[in-house]
Design a protein around this motif. Sequence first.
Motif, PDB file in Angstrom:
ATOM      1  N   ASP A 134       0.825  -1.203   0.000  1.00 23.74           N
ATOM      2  CA  ASP A 134       0.000   0.000   0.000  1.00 23.74           C
ATOM      3  C   ASP A 134       0.868   1.266   0.000  1.00 23.74           C
ATOM      4  O   ASP A 134       0.579   2.254   0.692  1.00 23.74           O
ATOM      5  CB  ASP A 134      -0.954   0.033   1.208  1.00 23.74           C
ATOM      6  CG  ASP A 134      -2.297  -0.600   0.871  1.00 23.74           C
ATOM      7  OD1 ASP A 134      -2.517  -0.975  -0.295  1.00 23.74           O
ATOM      8  OD2 ASP A 134      -3.131  -0.722   1.790  1.00 23.74           O
ATOM      9  N   GLY A 169      -7.874   0.270  -5.843  1.00 22.66           N
ATOM     10  CA  GLY A 169      -8.754  -0.605  -5.080  1.00 22.66           C
ATOM     11  C   GLY A 169      -9.258  -1.756  -5.922  1.00 22.66           C
ATOM     12  O   GLY A 169      -8.647  -2.815  -5.994  1.00 22.66           O
ATOM     13  N   GLN A 294      -7.332   3.488   2.140  1.00 20.75           N
ATOM     14  CA  GLN A 294      -8.546   3.094   1.441  1.00 20.75           C
ATOM     15  C   GLN A 294      -9.198   4.292   0.768  1.00 20.75           C
ATOM     16  O   GLN A 294      -9.746   4.162  -0.333  1.00 20.75           O
ATOM     17  CB  GLN A 294      -9.533   2.430   2.413  1.00 20.75           C
ATOM     18  CG  GLN A 294     -10.687   1.729   1.695  1.00 20.75           C
ATOM     19  CD  GLN A 294     -10.206   0.660   0.721  1.00 20.75           C
ATOM     20  OE1 GLN A 294      -9.437  -0.226   1.080  1.00 20.75           O
ATOM     21  NE2 GLN A 294     -10.654   0.756  -0.524  1.00 20.75           N
ATOM     22  N   LYS A 297      -7.299   4.819  -2.435  1.00 20.18           N
ATOM     23  CA  LYS A 297      -7.584   3.801  -3.439  1.00 20.18           C
ATOM     24  C   LYS A 297      -8.999   3.948  -4.003  1.00 20.18           C
ATOM     25  O   LYS A 297      -9.218   3.740  -5.203  1.00 20.18           O
ATOM     26  CB  LYS A 297      -7.359   2.413  -2.843  1.00 20.18           C
ATOM     27  CG  LYS A 297      -5.878   2.142  -2.553  1.00 20.18           C
ATOM     28  CD  LYS A 297      -5.579   0.681  -2.267  1.00 20.18           C
ATOM     29  CE  LYS A 297      -6.038   0.246  -0.919  1.00 20.18           C
ATOM     30  NZ  LYS A 297      -5.582  -1.139  -0.606  1.00 20.18           N
ATOM     31  N   ASP A 298      -9.952   4.333  -3.146  1.00 19.97           N
ATOM     32  CA  ASP A 298     -11.312   4.568  -3.642  1.00 19.97           C
ATOM     33  C   ASP A 298     -11.326   5.707  -4.656  1.00 19.97           C
ATOM     34  O   ASP A 298     -12.003   5.634  -5.691  1.00 19.97           O
ATOM     35  CB  ASP A 298     -12.242   4.907  -2.481  1.00 19.97           C
ATOM     36  CG  ASP A 298     -12.562   3.703  -1.599  1.00 19.97           C
ATOM     37  OD1 ASP A 298     -12.305   2.556  -2.037  1.00 19.97           O
ATOM     38  OD2 ASP A 298     -13.060   3.918  -0.469  1.00 19.97           O
TER      39      ASP A 298
END
Length: 361
Positions: A134, A169, A294, A297-298
């Motif tokens: 990540d 994602g 997150q 990535k979204d």
Amino acid sequence: MTFYTFSEQQLRGFTENVFLTMGCPQPDARLAADVLLRSDLRGIDSHGVARLSGYVRLWEKKRINAQPLIKVVHETATTATLDGDRGLGLVVAPFAMNIAIEKAKTYGSGWVSVKNSNHFGIAGYHSLMAVEQDMIGISMTNASPLVAPTYANERLLGTNPMCYAFPAGKYPAVVVDMATAAAANGKLEIAQRANQAVPEGWVQDAAGKSSINPNQLKEGGSLLPLGSDKDHGSHKGFGLGATVDILSAVLSGANYGPWVPPFVAFLDPPTDPVGEGIGHFLGAMRVDGFRPAQDFKDHLDNWITRFKKAKTVDPEKQVIIPGEPEYNSENERKKNGIPLIDAVVNDLNELAAKLGIEGLS
């Protein structure tokens, strides 16, 4: 031109055997083979097993140390400089990226420059190591001096690739992996094997005139920077190539510019080196050092979705996200095998016979 298809497992075993025969320890041979096979799987045929004979040639000339003692020669909390001890760049660069990743885990980012190394395969391999954590991965390297700066007809820079990889994602990572020249030398080698001309704007002859001859480099010509010529933005490619050279070599203590020891067979190493070996630069940045991973990535997924929906000039075509063709190729070739042209297969079988190992069949 005939194509032969081999399974990933078959090529991986063959490649690992070549490196073992060179004297590489088992873990290094396995890693070096993995880097080359990842290139072939991702459809970057110019940097895969087709390059094996080049590594063997440099090893025979004692320019590659099969059992290097890689060491840190300068370090801070977030940075380090490595001496690759003339090892395979296929092994040295992942070693460096692992250090960058470990520093990033603790401090948010890690940056490693490398000297005294060799050709490191595709830049994307190393950047994707960070994506798996990540993190945003950055990798670059200088290379054989084959590129003439804007307005010049003297080879002073390498193709000097750079890669930025970003974790997404639901989509594959966005991977911007490119040479800073109009084309990688490996693409000329493919054209030579296939006896095909290259596109206008890739190379120039010794007098600085445009050429479509893939053998031009052996005749004193040069590759052109990204942008091809002064009327099409070559100064931008020159600037990018210069950036890679400075970060990879001037920063680390490796050779730079025309002093870079070449990977290609038709050039001899300079007799007046200004550094040690070739250089790399690798970096890793934790996404959550900027915002929750997150969330990033979204929103990168959203970015990709919007760009995929872009209106195109040809309704039959769609915007291609950086790294998308390579991701699709990797999935397809893992299932259906890796195609090699007959010239490459013949070269690898000749190499096997010389090393006394089993060839491809």
